[in-house]
Design a protein around this motif. Structure first.
Motif: not given
Length: 324
Positions: A35, A81-82, A84-86, A91
């Motif tokens: 993503r 959002v990015a 906080r992504a794994t 991502t």
């Protein structure tokens, strides 16, 4: 001691297996779709470049890379959002000068840190803005504009507070010692009716957007904001070489991963995109957006981002620019 030894013998193979498993995951990367977060809306320069990057990474990595627009708050929503992504490489963020260098100085309530929370992967491209004026304005050079701005009140348009278009004007004012009034619009396109009518006679905007109006004689180009000429306007000098030494503004875009993404994954993404950016077809696609490919190392890109953060922080503080 025997019990400890037995436990050690039992633990050691487990640790070895875990280490090999992690290495295997990195070696197999990517094994599923990726993503790519785009923090601005469809049709924006960031969006256009993100979709080009997504396609090139898809071709290079053999897995779909899907661009996903997450808009709002000057790019901060998608960037968060990015952040906080794994941190597993699945991502990524197509970040810009505003999201990853400027916004920390504009917004006091950010819930992420663009330096701490991201690993720079590759500097994709830089876009130069161009200084344009309405043809009725009696200036044909940067010194002419500075002289006129010192004699009478002038205003300049931008697509909104805090972007590189706005900051292009603020840096110009700062270095030239003039006091042009900033008139922000809701996006660059919204500024053009007033710019083309001469109501707001000055603007800094991307070459790709200005070019049709320059070619049609509806706007007069004075200089570019980058430290080098643009192939789209090869006869136009940089502002720094046209009477305002030290002036440099580039709108830039780069690929970022969440902080903590394994080094081998970052290296693979960097190598894949550097290969893609070296292709003549990719460079031509970038040129159509007024962009020039950069394709550097993660380390060099990180140093660049830090320098940009410090540069704009000083200007924003001096100009007293704030955002809620």
């Amino acid at each position: 001691m025997r019990a400890l030894s037995r436990r050690g013998l039992l633990v050691a193979p487990t640790l070895l297996f875990s280490s090999r498993s992690a290495l295997g995951q990195e070696d197999a990367y990517p094994s599923r779709p990726i993503r790519l977060i785009v923090p601005f809306g469809p049709g924006s320069t960031t969006d256009i470049l993100a979709r080009l990057v997504a396609q090139k990474l898809t071709d290079q990595l053999g897995q779909p890379v899907v661009a996903e627009n997450r808009v709002g708050a000057g790019g901060n929503i998608g960037t968060e959002v990015a952040a906080r992504a794994t941190a597993d490489g699945y991502t990524l963020l197509l970040g810009a000068a505003s999201t990853n260098a400027v916004n920390p100085s504009l917004y006091s309530n950010l819930r992420f840190d663009p330096i701490r929370d991201f690993t720079p992967v590759v500097h994709v491209a830089s876009v130069t803005n161009v200084l344009v004026v309405h043809p009725d304005l009696p200036v044909r050079s940067v010194p002419d504009l500075i002289a006129l701005a010192k004699r009478q009140d002038l205003s300049y348009a931008s697509g909104g507070a805090g972007g590189t278009i706005h900051l292009s004007g603020e840096l110009f004012k700062n270095l030239a010692g003039v006091g042009m009034v900033h008139v922000p619009y809701n996006g660059s396109a919204a500024a053009y009716p007033d710019l083309l009518s001469g109501r707001v006679p000055v603007m800094f905007d991307s070459i790709a957007t200005c070019l049709p109006h320059i070619q049609g004689g509806r706007l007069r180009a004075l200089a570019v904001t980058a430290p080098y000429p643009s192939p789209l306007l090869p006869g136009l000098k940089p502002i720094a070489d046209s009477g305002l030494p030290g002036y440099v503004v580039e709108g830039w875009y780069g690929l970022f991963a969440p902080s903590g993404t394994p080094g081998p994954i970052v290296a693979r993404l960097n190598a894949a995109l550097v290969r893609a950016l070296s292709e003549p077809a990719t460079q031509q696609a970038l040129l159509q957006q007024g962009a020039q490919q950069k394709a550097d190392t993660p380390e060099a890109f990180r140093a660049f981002v830090l320098s940009e953060r410090d540069k704009w922080a000083a200007l924003i503080k001096a100009a007293g620019i704030t955002q809620n």
